[in-house]
Design an enzyme around this catalytic site. Structure first.
Site, PDB file in Angstrom:
ATOM      1  N   GLY A  53      -1.975  13.179 -11.050  1.00  0.00           N
ATOM      2  CA  GLY A  53      -1.581  13.112 -12.447  1.00  0.00           C
ATOM      3  C   GLY A  53      -0.657  14.270 -12.788  1.00  0.00           C
ATOM      4  O   GLY A  53      -0.597  15.265 -12.060  1.00  0.00           O
ATOM      5  N   CYS A  80      -5.061  15.180  -5.042  1.00  0.00           N
ATOM      6  CA  CYS A  80      -4.236  16.082  -5.840  1.00  0.00           C
ATOM      7  C   CYS A  80      -4.928  16.419  -7.164  1.00  0.00           C
ATOM      8  O   CYS A  80      -5.924  17.133  -7.171  1.00  0.00           O
ATOM      9  CB  CYS A  80      -2.845  15.484  -6.054  1.00  0.00           C
ATOM     10  SG  CYS A  80      -1.626  16.696  -6.623  1.00  0.00           S
ATOM     11  N   TYR A  81      -4.444  15.905  -8.292  1.00  0.00           N
ATOM     12  CA  TYR A  81      -5.116  16.149  -9.573  1.00  0.00           C
ATOM     13  C   TYR A  81      -6.572  15.701  -9.502  1.00  0.00           C
ATOM     14  O   TYR A  81      -7.465  16.381 -10.025  1.00  0.00           O
ATOM     15  CB  TYR A  81      -4.390  15.406 -10.696  1.00  0.00           C
ATOM     16  CG  TYR A  81      -5.050  15.535 -12.054  1.00  0.00           C
ATOM     17  CD1 TYR A  81      -4.696  16.562 -12.920  1.00  0.00           C
ATOM     18  CD2 TYR A  81      -6.044  14.634 -12.454  1.00  0.00           C
ATOM     19  CE1 TYR A  81      -5.310  16.692 -14.157  1.00  0.00           C
ATOM     20  CE2 TYR A  81      -6.657  14.758 -13.684  1.00  0.00           C
ATOM     21  CZ  TYR A  81      -6.286  15.784 -14.542  1.00  0.00           C
ATOM     22  OH  TYR A  81      -6.909  15.907 -15.763  1.00  0.00           O
ATOM     23  N   HIS A 167      -0.964  14.493  -0.603  1.00  0.00           N
ATOM     24  CA  HIS A 167      -0.846  13.071  -0.938  1.00  0.00           C
ATOM     25  C   HIS A 167      -0.863  12.223   0.340  1.00  0.00           C
ATOM     26  O   HIS A 167       0.175  12.042   0.980  1.00  0.00           O
ATOM     27  CB  HIS A 167       0.451  12.813  -1.712  1.00  0.00           C
ATOM     28  CG  HIS A 167       0.401  13.274  -3.131  1.00  0.00           C
ATOM     29  ND1 HIS A 167      -0.077  12.500  -4.152  1.00  0.00           N
ATOM     30  CD2 HIS A 167       0.756  14.464  -3.686  1.00  0.00           C
ATOM     31  CE1 HIS A 167      -0.014  13.165  -5.297  1.00  0.00           C
ATOM     32  NE2 HIS A 167       0.485  14.365  -5.037  1.00  0.00           N
ATOM     33  N   GLU A 169      -1.086   9.103   0.534  1.00  0.00           N
ATOM     34  CA  GLU A 169      -0.528   7.771   0.300  1.00  0.00           C
ATOM     35  C   GLU A 169       0.954   7.660   0.626  1.00  0.00           C
ATOM     36  O   GLU A 169       1.465   6.548   0.812  1.00  0.00           O
ATOM     37  CB  GLU A 169      -0.761   7.341  -1.159  1.00  0.00           C
ATOM     38  CG  GLU A 169       0.003   8.115  -2.218  1.00  0.00           C
ATOM     39  CD  GLU A 169      -0.714   9.352  -2.708  1.00  0.00           C
ATOM     40  OE1 GLU A 169      -0.440   9.792  -3.839  1.00  0.00           O
ATOM     41  OE2 GLU A 169      -1.543   9.912  -1.954  1.00  0.00           O
ATOM     42  N   ASP A 225      11.371 -11.794  -5.559  1.00  0.00           N
ATOM     43  CA  ASP A 225      10.163 -11.822  -6.374  1.00  0.00           C
ATOM     44  C   ASP A 225      10.015 -13.144  -7.133  1.00  0.00           C
ATOM     45  O   ASP A 225       8.973 -13.795  -7.068  1.00  0.00           O
ATOM     46  CB  ASP A 225      10.157 -10.651  -7.356  1.00  0.00           C
ATOM     47  CG  ASP A 225      10.306  -9.313  -6.665  1.00  0.00           C
ATOM     48  OD1 ASP A 225       9.910  -9.229  -5.481  1.00  0.00           O
ATOM     49  OD2 ASP A 225      10.816  -8.371  -7.282  1.00  0.00           O
ATOM     50  N   LYS A 365       6.647  -4.725  -2.763  1.00  0.00           N
ATOM     51  CA  LYS A 365       7.745  -5.546  -2.246  1.00  0.00           C
ATOM     52  C   LYS A 365       7.479  -6.059  -0.837  1.00  0.00           C
ATOM     53  O   LYS A 365       7.749  -7.219  -0.536  1.00  0.00           O
ATOM     54  CB  LYS A 365       9.048  -4.739  -2.277  1.00  0.00           C
ATOM     55  CG  LYS A 365      10.268  -5.492  -1.776  1.00  0.00           C
ATOM     56  CD  LYS A 365      10.668  -6.608  -2.724  1.00  0.00           C
ATOM     57  CE  LYS A 365      11.334  -6.061  -3.957  1.00  0.00           C
ATOM     58  NZ  LYS A 365      11.893  -7.119  -4.817  1.00  0.00           N
TER      59      LYS A 365
END
Length: 509
Positions: A53, A80-81, A167, A169, A225, A365
């Site tokens: 965040g 993190c946060y 992080h 991710e 999409d 995506k």
């Protein structure tokens, strides 16, 4: 189905965390940090991840998890946060760091760890923080560090609580996927039952349930999409789906005819093509602000659909190809607003439909492409270049005119053609030309010119949440530059964008 809950505290990578969990074959959902503990318990989640965040945990207005969350007996991973918040709420200390840590850092394991077991003892990780954990709470032990961060990871295995300052991710963290796999499989004990087959089956059933007997109208742009969304809707309701292709004059060269040929020919989907370039350009006349352009284009899209739907009679729902990154960057929930998307924040609040069906809202995506291939859509369409909903309206910076659109179409077509000839199309995830709207002095045929600049953009990425600028060989760029200047009128200068995301976005507007 086993599910991991991702509690969103307002960071920009939050949906990416959910994507990494799904890569482990486990379903994940993202909900606000305000979600009551009672609801979390009722859903039976197998694990909880607290995201990053933008605020500091010691700020009075910063979001805080319910302290009961850490006593539910459900494994929790703070990132993190989320890690700092866990430390602070459980009795540890968080304070401003002497030096912020941003970008690549070397992560070194300092103790045995249930979360990091079996992963590399030393590896690259991605950091982005100004605060750090000074003291771990009672019952925790520090398990990793970097040169600037003494507590880069900590855990309390008895309570099933884990936290990392980095992080995992993002692609830059080498052990990221292994960390999520460890948390999801070993610590949470989840079964791997999230597959694209199950997504398609569940989504088709959900569309049928939501639509009932009502007909559907699909906003078909011909991009990846909306195309996948259209085929999913067609699988669900068959001939009750009508696709409206709005040719707003903001598409790439030759795309309008290609869309019509593919969807009427290959898929036998009911398709209505509406040619309305003049209408869109009239609304955009004199408009330079990118957010206003996006709002105008989004609203005009819906008005065209409304008008066409009235000609068809009763149309119940509007189908759209909204995907996760659209939602994130439109700033819905607690994330910071980067730009609005015509599928999300740019949509008018009042529409003449019963509602909106967004079958791809939970997919990134790469997942959308996987879904399209599994549905049998030809690869040339599924692998085509991403294209923003507002089209060239946001690749022409400043006011949009017929002249500028024609210049950009021709330049963009040359750029894409040369990359394909060079065999680079498959290795560059997105590439396109931009007309920045600036003119500069040039020399052609011993004469002075004062013409437009074309900017070229190319990026490599997996998830479109972060991206690196593509290292296109100089000889290819030289050929592109020579062709554009030689073949496209009113252009005398070519530049190449070498900015990554972040700090830039992939699109210029």
């Amino acid at each position: 189905m086993d599910t991991i809950l991702v509690l969103d505290f307002g960071g920009q990578y939050n949906q990416l965390i959910a994507r990494r969990v799904r890569e482990c074959g486990v379903y994940s959902v993202v909900r606000s940090w305000k979600t009551p503990v009672e609801e979390i318990l009722a859903e039976g989640y197998k694990g909880i991840i607290l995201t990053g965040g933008p605020l500091s945990v010691y700020d009075a207005e910063s979001p805080k998890a319910d302290p009961e969350l850490f006593a539910l007996g459900i494994p929790v991973l703070g990132i993190c946060y989320g890690a700092q918040m866990m430390a602070q709420q459980l009795g540890g200390k968080v304070s401003p760091a002497a030096n912020g840590e941003f970008g690549h850092s070397e992560l070194i394991m300092t103790a045995d760890s249930a979360l990091l077991d079996g992963l590399m003892p030393e590896s690259d990780c991605f950091m982005s923080h100004n605060d750090h954990i000074d003291t771990v709470p009672s019952g925790f032990k520090a398990t990793a560090k970097t040169a600037s961060c003494a507590i880069a990871a900590m855990e309390d295995t008895l309570r099933g609580l884990y936290a990392v300052q980095f992080h995992p991710e993002v692609e830059h963290t080498e052990i990221g996927r292994g960390l999520f796999k460890s948390f999801v499989e070993k610590i949470c004990g989840c079964e791997k039952n999230w597959t694209m087959d199950s997504f398609i089956k569940n989504t088709v059933n959900e569309i049928r349930e939501q639509a009932g007997d009502a007909p559907l109208l699909c906003a078909l742009s011909g991009g990846v999409d909306s195309s996948v969304a259209a085929v999913l809707a067609h699988e669900a309701v068959g001939d009750r789906l009508t696709c409206i292709f709005v040719d707003h004059g903001l598409m790439r060269k030759g795309e309008g005819d290609q869309v019509e040929r593919i969807f009427r020919g290959q898929f036998s989907i009911n398709l209505i093509r509406v040619n309305c370039q003049d209408r869109f350009l009239a609304r955009l006349k004199g408009v330079e602000d990118p957010e206003r352009k996006r709002k105008i284009i989004g609203e005009e899209f819906v008005r065209v659909f409304e008008e066409e739907s009235k000609k068809l009679g009763d149309v119940g729902y509007l189908v759209q190809g909204t995907i996760y990154p659209d939602v994130i960057e439109s700033g819905l929930g607690d994330a910071a607003v980067i730009k609005s998307h015509h599928n999300v924040g740019g949509m008018p609040s009042e529409m003449d439909f019963k509602g909106v069906i967004e079958p791809l809202r939970l997919l990134f995506k790469d997942e959308v492409r996987q879904c399209g291939l599994q549905l049998g859509i030809e690869e040339t369409l599924v692998r085509r270049q991403p294209f923003p909903g507002p089209g060239l309206g946001v690749r022409v910076l400043g006011e949009v005119t017929v002249e500028k659109l024609e210049i950009l179409r021709e330049a963009d077509a040359i750029y894409r053609e040369e990359l394909e000839k060079a065999g680079l199309a498959g290795s560059i995830n997105q590439y396109f030309a931009v007309l920045p709207g600036i003119k500069s002095v040039g020399v052609m045929g011993d004469g002075r010119t004062y013409d437009y600049t074309i900017a070229l953009r190319g990026v490599t990425t997996i998830d479109f949440m972060t991206a690196e600028w593509a290292r296109i060989p100089y000889d290819v760029l030289q050929k592109v530059s020579s062709r554009i200047v030689g073949e496209v009128k009113c252009v005398n200068r070519i530049v190449y964008d070498i900015t990554s995301k972040p700090p830039a976005t992939i699109e210029w507007e």
